[in-house]
Design an enzyme around this catalytic site. Structure first.
Site, PDB file in Angstrom:
ATOM      1  N   CYS A 119      -5.515  -4.284  -0.745  1.00  0.00           N
ATOM      2  CA  CYS A 119      -4.775  -3.067  -0.435  1.00  0.00           C
ATOM      3  C   CYS A 119      -3.776  -2.691  -1.515  1.00  0.00           C
ATOM      4  O   CYS A 119      -3.663  -3.345  -2.533  1.00  0.00           O
ATOM      5  CB  CYS A 119      -4.157  -3.169   0.950  1.00  0.00           C
ATOM      6  SG  CYS A 119      -5.443  -3.097   2.236  1.00  0.00           S
ATOM      7  N   LYS A 121      -0.777  -2.339  -3.214  1.00  0.00           N
ATOM      8  CA  LYS A 121      -0.005  -2.862  -4.335  1.00  0.00           C
ATOM      9  C   LYS A 121      -0.556  -4.171  -4.869  1.00  0.00           C
ATOM     10  O   LYS A 121      -0.158  -4.616  -5.946  1.00  0.00           O
ATOM     11  CB  LYS A 121       1.477  -3.049  -3.941  1.00  0.00           C
ATOM     12  CG  LYS A 121       2.096  -1.829  -3.290  1.00  0.00           C
ATOM     13  CD  LYS A 121       1.862  -0.568  -4.092  1.00  0.00           C
ATOM     14  CE  LYS A 121       2.191   0.683  -3.320  1.00  0.00           C
ATOM     15  NZ  LYS A 121       1.399   0.890  -2.104  1.00  0.00           N
ATOM     16  N   CYS A 191      -8.677   1.098   3.984  1.00  0.00           N
ATOM     17  CA  CYS A 191      -9.012   2.330   4.713  1.00  0.00           C
ATOM     18  C   CYS A 191     -10.097   3.129   4.002  1.00  0.00           C
ATOM     19  O   CYS A 191     -10.144   3.200   2.787  1.00  0.00           O
ATOM     20  CB  CYS A 191      -7.752   3.165   4.926  1.00  0.00           C
ATOM     21  SG  CYS A 191      -6.552   2.334   5.981  1.00  0.00           S
ATOM     22  N   GLU A 442       6.147   6.372   0.476  1.00  0.00           N
ATOM     23  CA  GLU A 442       5.067   7.341   0.644  1.00  0.00           C
ATOM     24  C   GLU A 442       5.425   8.315   1.766  1.00  0.00           C
ATOM     25  O   GLU A 442       6.043   7.929   2.760  1.00  0.00           O
ATOM     26  CB  GLU A 442       3.752   6.638   0.978  1.00  0.00           C
ATOM     27  CG  GLU A 442       3.148   5.902  -0.198  1.00  0.00           C
ATOM     28  CD  GLU A 442       1.797   5.305   0.114  1.00  0.00           C
ATOM     29  OE1 GLU A 442       1.079   4.979  -0.836  1.00  0.00           O
ATOM     30  OE2 GLU A 442       1.454   5.163   1.304  1.00  0.00           O
ATOM     31  N   SER A 468       0.813   8.950  -0.011  1.00  0.00           N
ATOM     32  CA  SER A 468      -0.323   8.081   0.254  1.00  0.00           C
ATOM     33  C   SER A 468      -1.584   8.723  -0.307  1.00  0.00           C
ATOM     34  O   SER A 468      -1.686   9.953  -0.406  1.00  0.00           O
ATOM     35  CB  SER A 468      -0.472   7.889   1.762  1.00  0.00           C
ATOM     36  OG  SER A 468      -1.727   7.337   2.073  1.00  0.00           O
TER      37      SER A 468
END
Length: 561
Positions: A119, A121, A191, A442, A468
């Protein structure tokens, strides 16, 4: 080998005794020691399967004659952290991940590394560490989530955030809202749209630091376990040939990444992360290079949130290599550079075909003749700001409207939910930059609320924070200099007319120089919202967003070659 320093000779008998305490045999100790950086945890859906990936990597390393040793990296789920204080801790983990990996690798004398992130970072943080350490390294991610399905249509996390706005506006029922909540995120994985995690995993392929399929093979496919085993085997080849990250991540490789960023329509966060990774390689990526590359790079993909295709569709269409081969019909990539496969880009993409022109447009019929990201400048953002042009409605590519100014995300959300925002407005959210946040949150909640309320084609949003990858619409972030540093965004007042022309790469407020000077004379810095702990230390060291929000103390590790 590097590990000889901790295992060879009489003087290393104490170290070997500790290795025996780990259960290592003489045979294992004699082999090259390969660190496997595992981002597994039980709170991030994109990381809950990484234990399986790591186990497969270990098998691959062992099969190829290495001694695999696992150590951890932290990870924050941006979706869970969204909309509250937790989001201040997202971007800042990039440096914690890089620093802790550097410490573990050097302290224990690893000969090579396999990075297993997924994900937002973790991917750039581990790429930064790879560049800094400059020992043979390869990446294999946890893979993307499958798209959800609501009423027969594919959906993703951005659909859920927008459903909140729709529900609050009375556009959907409680039953429909509940269906979204239960179906948009159906599996483990990052995602399912071209959000930040999938953008960076895809660009890791382009940079040459991961094998084919790293960005697109779904997390739940057994094919990803096979990929992980191959990555484990490949690291032994990279070690034998002494191919290192800085041999792979050259200036040409970063230009390739920016080119593919434009073609794919990646998250605007890539414009934070690529400069930070390049910085660790001793390469400066000026934001203006993005517009130069964008001017001749067509946008070929409209993955969610820009369109209605998802990472699983891109995988079936041929994946990142297929897009690379398509875009290279225009001769836009440097193809003679080495990659982690041990082969050149040209060899990697040769013969990889585009299997679905609805997912990957041919270069003769792009979504647009220019790239998916645009960098804007003007008196509101003298040092630049960034927008995902491919996710902006055509009617919003040029917009002029009155500013409604808020000094935090919370203030803006209260105004949006309270019905203060109307058609034509330009919402300005400031003091959310790297220093001012601190942590550069974000802004998915405000943008999703605006889209969910049906205002996405009439309202723009500007911030010195970031967005985002799930954000769509005229959402312009990374405004530099930020408000906390005294940037012009700190001088905007309610009612000021802001003019945005994304195709012309400009953003200006219709306020005279004299008036701005008068406002600046009266401006006072805001008191920091956080004065203790890691965030306070981060705020004291972090640079501007246009510099990649790197820390002042960062500098490339000198090459050992």
């Amino acid at each position: 080998m590097i590990s000889d320093a901790v295992k060879c000779g009489t003087q290393c008998a104490p170290q070997r005794s500790l290795m025996r305490a780990l259960g290592m045999t003489d045979e294992e100790i004699a082999k090259p020691m390969i660190g496997i950086v595992s981002s597994f945890n039980e709170i991030v859906p994109g990381h809950m399967n990484i234990d399986k990936i790591v186990a497969a990597v270990k098998q691959g390393v062992a099969m190829a004659g290495g001694n695999p040793v696992v150590f951890p990296a932290i990870a924050v789920c941006d979706g869970i952290a969204m909309g509250h204080k937790g989001m201040k801790y997202s971007l800042v983990t990039r440096d914690l991940i890089a620093d802790s990996t550097e410490a573990m690798a050097i302290a224990h004398g690893f000969d090579a590394l396999v990075m297993v992130p997924n994900c937002d970072k973790n991917v750039p943080g581990l790429l930064m560490a790879a560049a800094r350490l400059n020992i043979p390294t390869i990446f294999v991610s946890g893979g993307p989530m499958l798209a959800g399905r609501v009423k027969g249509e594919k959906r993703s996390l951005s659909s859920m955030f927008e459903a909140v706005g729709s529900y609050n506006a009375g556009k959907i029922t409680a039953e429909e809202f509940d269906e979204f909540e239960n179906k948009v995120c159906p599996t483990c994985g990052s995602c399912s749209g071209m959000y930040t995690a999938n953008s960076m995993n895809s660009l890791t392929e382009v940079l040459g630091m991961a094998l084919r399929g790293n960005g697109t093979i779904p997390a739940v496919y057994s094919e990803r376990l096979r990929l992980a085993k191959h990555a484990g085997m490949k690291i032994m080849e990279l070690l034998e040939k002494n191919i290192r990250p800085r041999d792979i991540m050259t200036e040409d490789a970063f230009r390739n990444a920016l080119t593919m960023d434009m073609a794919l329509g990646c998250s605007t966060n890539s414009m934070l992360h690529l400069p930070a990774i390049a910085h660790e390689c001793g390469i400066e990526l000026n934001p203006d290079i993005a517009n130069e590359i964008s001017s001749h790079t067509p946008n070929l993909c409209h993955l969610a949130p820009a369109g209605h295709t998802y990472m699983e569709d891109l995988n079936e269409a041929g994946g990142i290599y297929a897009v690379m081969n398509e875009i290279n019909k225009l001769g836009l990539l440097s193809t003679d550079i080495i990659t982690c496969t041990g082969k050149t880009v040209a060899e990697n993409i040769s013969g990889v075909i585009n299997k679905d022109f609805d997912v990957i447009r041919p270069v003769e019929n792009p979504y647009s003749k220019t790239g998916g990201i645009a960098v804007l400048r003007g008196n509101l953002a003298p040092d630049s700001c960034v927008v995902k042009r491919s996710a902006v409605a055509p009617e919003m590519l040029k917009h002029s409207g009155p500013a409604k100014v808020y000094d935090s995300e919370e203030e803006a959300m209260a105004a949006i939910n309270g019905g203060e925002i109307v058609e034509g407005d330009v919402v300005v959210i400031r003091y959310e930059g790297p220093k001012g946040g601190p942590g550069m949150r974000e802004m998915l909640n405000p943008t999703s609320a605006i889209m969910g309320m049906g205002l996405g084609s009439t309202v723009a949003l500007i911030t010195d924070g970031r967005f985002s990858g799930a954000t769509r619409g005229a959402s312009i972030g990374h405004v530099s200099p930020e408000a906390a540093a005294g940037g012009p965004i700190a001088l905007v007042e309610n009612g000021d007319i802001i003019e945005i022309d994304i195709n012309a790469n400009t953003i200006n407020m219709k306020v005279s120089d004299e008036e701005l000077a008068a406002r600046r004379a009266k401006w006072q810095p805001k008191e920091p919202s956080i004065n203790t702990g890691y965030l306070a230390r981060y705020a004291s060291l972090v640079t501007s967003a246009d510099k990649g929000a790197v820390l002042l103390a960062q500098c490339p590790v000198p090459s050992t070659k």
